[in-house]
Design a protein around this motif. Sequence first.
Motif, mmCIF file in Angstrom:
data_model
loop_
_atom_site.group_PDB
_atom_site.id
_atom_site.type_symbol
_atom_site.label_atom_id
_atom_site.label_comp_id
_atom_site.label_asym_id
_atom_site.label_seq_id
_atom_site.Cartn_x
_atom_site.Cartn_y
_atom_site.Cartn_z
ATOM 1 N N TRP A 296 9.197 5.985 20.792
ATOM 2 C CA TRP A 296 8.726 4.670 20.370
ATOM 3 C C TRP A 296 9.782 3.612 20.663
ATOM 4 C CZ3 TRP A 296 6.917 5.869 14.638
ATOM 5 C CH2 TRP A 296 5.858 6.801 14.681
ATOM 6 N N ASP A 297 9.343 2.495 21.214
ATOM 7 C CA ASP A 297 10.265 1.369 21.362
ATOM 8 C C ASP A 297 9.900 0.221 20.426
ATOM 9 O OD1 ASP A 297 7.934 0.506 22.492
ATOM 10 O OD2 ASP A 297 8.756 0.208 24.512
ATOM 11 N N GLU A 298 8.834 0.412 19.658
ATOM 12 C CA GLU A 298 8.375 -0.638 18.757
ATOM 13 C C GLU A 298 7.547 -0.004 17.635
ATOM 14 O OE1 GLU A 298 6.342 -5.013 19.423
ATOM 15 O OE2 GLU A 298 5.364 -3.272 20.339
ATOM 16 N N LEU A 299 7.619 -0.610 16.449
ATOM 17 C CA LEU A 299 6.838 -0.146 15.310
ATOM 18 C C LEU A 299 5.668 -1.090 15.048
ATOM 19 C CD1 LEU A 299 9.771 0.734 12.863
ATOM 20 C CD2 LEU A 299 8.344 2.364 14.117
ATOM 21 N N ASP A 300 4.637 -0.572 14.424
ATOM 22 C CA ASP A 300 3.528 -1.431 13.990
ATOM 23 C C ASP A 300 3.847 -2.080 12.644
ATOM 24 O OD1 ASP A 300 1.880 -0.810 16.215
ATOM 25 O OD2 ASP A 300 1.309 1.077 15.248
ATOM 26 N N PHE A 301 4.354 -1.258 11.732
ATOM 27 C CA PHE A 301 4.698 -1.762 10.398
ATOM 28 C C PHE A 301 6.047 -1.199 9.967
ATOM 29 C CE2 PHE A 301 0.022 -1.843 10.350
ATOM 30 C CZ PHE A 301 -0.195 -3.168 9.968
ATOM 31 N N VAL A 302 6.773 -2.002 9.203
ATOM 32 C CA VAL A 302 8.007 -1.538 8.570
ATOM 33 C C VAL A 302 7.781 -1.509 7.069
ATOM 34 C CG1 VAL A 302 10.406 -2.099 8.043
ATOM 35 C CG2 VAL A 302 9.572 -2.286 10.390
ATOM 36 N N LEU A 303 8.099 -0.377 6.481
ATOM 37 C CA LEU A 303 7.961 -0.172 5.045
ATOM 38 C C LEU A 303 9.341 -0.326 4.405
ATOM 39 C CD1 LEU A 303 6.049 0.796 2.723
ATOM 40 C CD2 LEU A 303 6.751 3.133 3.310
ATOM 41 N N VAL A 304 9.472 -1.283 3.484
ATOM 42 C CA VAL A 304 10.745 -1.535 2.805
ATOM 43 C C VAL A 304 10.616 -1.109 1.355
ATOM 44 C CG1 VAL A 304 12.484 -3.260 2.194
ATOM 45 C CG2 VAL A 304 11.188 -3.495 4.324
ATOM 46 N N MET A 305 11.594 -0.354 0.864
ATOM 47 C CA MET A 305 11.514 0.150 -0.505
ATOM 48 C C MET A 305 12.825 -0.046 -1.251
ATOM 49 S SD MET A 305 11.527 4.288 0.233
ATOM 50 C CE MET A 305 10.214 4.220 1.447
ATOM 51 N N GLY A 306 12.705 -0.222 -2.565
ATOM 52 C CA GLY A 306 13.877 -0.403 -3.408
ATOM 53 C C GLY A 306 14.524 0.894 -3.833
ATOM 54 N N ASP A 307 13.849 2.016 -3.610
ATOM 55 C CA ASP A 307 14.393 3.335 -3.936
ATOM 56 C C ASP A 307 14.949 3.989 -2.674
ATOM 57 O OD1 ASP A 307 13.341 2.991 -6.501
ATOM 58 O OD2 ASP A 307 11.471 4.015 -5.993
ATOM 59 N N ALA A 308 15.655 5.090 -2.903
ATOM 60 C CA ALA A 308 15.992 5.953 -1.783
ATOM 61 C C ALA A 308 14.692 6.484 -1.175
ATOM 62 C CB ALA A 308 16.873 7.099 -2.245
ATOM 63 N N ARG B 240 2.663 7.405 4.478
ATOM 64 C CA ARG B 240 1.845 8.478 5.057
ATOM 65 C C ARG B 240 0.395 8.030 5.284
ATOM 66 N NH1 ARG B 240 5.108 11.840 7.707
ATOM 67 N NH2 ARG B 240 6.759 12.656 6.363
ATOM 68 N N ILE B 241 -0.117 7.167 4.424
ATOM 69 C CA ILE B 241 -1.467 6.633 4.621
ATOM 70 C C ILE B 241 -1.524 5.839 5.922
ATOM 71 C CG2 ILE B 241 -2.981 4.779 3.805
ATOM 72 C CD1 ILE B 241 -3.639 7.166 2.296
ATOM 73 N N LEU B 242 -0.539 4.983 6.155
ATOM 74 C CA LEU B 242 -0.506 4.192 7.392
ATOM 75 C C LEU B 242 -0.371 5.096 8.611
ATOM 76 C CD1 LEU B 242 1.760 1.235 6.205
ATOM 77 C CD2 LEU B 242 -0.647 1.062 6.895
ATOM 78 N N GLU B 243 0.492 6.100 8.484
ATOM 79 C CA GLU B 243 0.673 7.052 9.583
ATOM 80 C C GLU B 243 -0.640 7.760 9.891
ATOM 81 O OE1 GLU B 243 3.866 10.583 10.498
ATOM 82 O OE2 GLU B 243 2.688 10.733 8.657
ATOM 83 N N ALA B 244 -1.367 8.168 8.849
ATOM 84 C CA ALA B 244 -2.633 8.877 9.035
ATOM 85 C C ALA B 244 -3.678 8.000 9.703
ATOM 86 C CB ALA B 244 -3.153 9.374 7.690
ATOM 87 N N GLU B 245 -3.543 6.680 9.560
ATOM 88 C CA GLU B 245 -4.467 5.757 10.205
ATOM 89 C C GLU B 245 -4.079 5.474 11.659
ATOM 90 O OE1 GLU B 245 -7.337 4.322 8.912
ATOM 91 O OE2 GLU B 245 -7.034 5.833 7.343
ATOM 92 N N GLY B 246 -2.988 6.094 12.111
ATOM 93 C CA GLY B 246 -2.606 5.973 13.513
ATOM 94 C C GLY B 246 -1.545 4.924 13.810
ATOM 95 N N TYR B 247 -0.947 4.349 12.783
ATOM 96 C CA TYR B 247 0.063 3.312 13.004
ATOM 97 C C TYR B 247 1.458 3.923 13.109
ATOM 98 C CZ TYR B 247 -3.772 0.332 11.452
ATOM 99 O OH TYR B 247 -4.988 -0.283 11.328
ATOM 100 N N ARG B 248 2.316 3.250 13.855
ATOM 101 C CA ARG B 248 3.722 3.632 13.951
ATOM 102 C C ARG B 248 4.475 2.929 12.809
ATOM 103 N NH1 ARG B 248 5.000 3.174 20.506
ATOM 104 N NH2 ARG B 248 3.487 4.781 21.158
#
Length: 651
Positions: free
Chosen positions: A20-32, A46-54
Amino acid sequence: MQQGTQFLPISKEDMRQRGWDELDFVLVMGDAYVDHPSFGPAIIGRILEAEGYRVGVISQPDYTTCESFKVLGKPRYGFFIGGGNVDSMVAHYSVAKVRRKVDEYTPGGVAGKRPDRSATVYTQLAKQAYPDLPVILGGLEASLRRFAHYDYWMDTVLPSIAETSGADIISFGMGEHQTVEIARRLAAGEKASEIRDVEGTCYMTDFAHLPAKYLECAGFNKVSTDKVAYAKACRIQMDNQDSVTGQIIVQKQEHGYLVQNPPAKPLTRRELDRVAALPYTRTWHPSYDALGGVPAIEEVEFSIIHNRGCYGGCNFCAITLHQGRRVTSRSVDSVVEEGELLTKQPGFKGYIHDVGGPTANFRLPSCAKQMTEGMCQGGKKCLAPGPCPHLIIDHTEYLNMLRRLRALPGVKKVFIRSGIRYDYLTWDKDETFFKELVEHHVSGQLKVAPEHCAPNTLKYMGKPPVEVFNKFSKRFYELTKKAGKKQYLVPYLMSSHPGSTLEDAVYLAEYLYKHNIRPEQVQDFYPTPGTVSTCMFYTGLDPYTLKPVFVEKSPEGKALQRALLQYYEPRNAEKVVKALHKTHREDLIPLLVPGYKPKVSAQARPVTGRKSAQNAKAAGRPVQGRFVPNHGKGSGKNSGRPTFAPKTKRK
């Protein structure tokens, strides 16, 4: 870790390994980054991944610079941001507003790796990094702050987080449905500013673009200065958190209007099963190994969540505004499959630590009526002060599930450690589950939450009368004895809840003494955003009746109530005695603080002589070093409360 499962990328190198050279979405979290279904961000990823997104993950970014939001490059469609599994302010501060030394959701338990109000800070930094990208803010912290709300840590009312953070969309509640629809529409080229009809979301707009039909509650300026208006707004918000009956709510903020769409429909059983079956690694990211891992996983690593939502409706609980009151649950087959998976996990020693959720023994909706007509409004409870006539009480499916888990090869014991609703259990005429709970599913101690015993306090908590707990406790120990086991109840208790007077706290201490209960863990009421009890704490009003509610806010008063819960601790002796004096319950001093000798000052020395002794007794001063109680208003005989003087010396 499930076979073939990979963590989502956390670096450019991880992306390159996937090609991959690019992501569709970035997930930011306050936890580890813990890829486990007990952690909300893991589910969203995992829901986003299952829908086919990077999808890539930025965990606990450097919150001093927006550059930390660029480490994975610019995503094509936007950011999904969450403050963490626990509200960041609760994670950082005790109820006394003392900074905590440990953060269990951070590698090694190190504190200070995320900012206060992390959901707001992260959103603002993402907007600085890429001003043209949409930010969808979700998770507990955003969900509970979506309206103008009382902030305990600043002791003031703050506007909606939608306004202060600058997020394009707030996703409240359990966010799977919203996440999938928003992602699909963004990927199709729709602008975030045009996505205004998704259930379970909030957004900011101007007056000209308000929806055609809505229910309005008092705005920020009003609720920040008028406590009656705040209480009325709270009731409107609580009464519209049902996916069947909930209406669009509008609340004016400082610079615009918050629009809350009706809550998203709860996931069906099939959808919950699908979420549970996603390919989680079920552990922390290996980059944390050298730091000692993430402490928060210890409680859930070998546990199973089988349900969502809670119709218990306790006023101090945030579930109503977040997960909702309708209970949904996974299929028995799905839960058993997860049990089989646990037996193959590294470190599994034969013990499933918990099979629960918000309330462990809820599997079904509270009644058939709610499925078509929604949950009852106006503060009506399914379980308090007594069971609703329409309440479905049935442990059959839950018991079947536990039996199948117990029968799995490699499983030695299956415990229940999350909350059991003892009232619901007590009202079940079929004792089969109760008996098997005692025989098979208690790991020495069973945690239950009576919270208090004083009728007035329980009423404001939304809990059933203490007589229900007494009945449950008696039967629990009868069944335990019959099973030949040594098992104990561990009651959760709370001090200084709105409505709890010092007299109520003394009443509770008296109850604990009579029943020989010595709670090891007690807590002061913590006024977190999004609960009815916090509304009462701030306004001093019951939002459903608008009648005044006593609220203990003074540090001394709170300390006295808390000390009474652990009256037997020597460190609490002075506070307990002071509380008993203040409530004219000096008759309890020999019972709760045996051997207590007050410090005698020069102004209150012991007196001798008949006349002097009579004067001292009338004034309630010590005679020969011994306190003579003045039995006035509120003392044992006149108060209407029983005194529990033992016939023999307490061991």
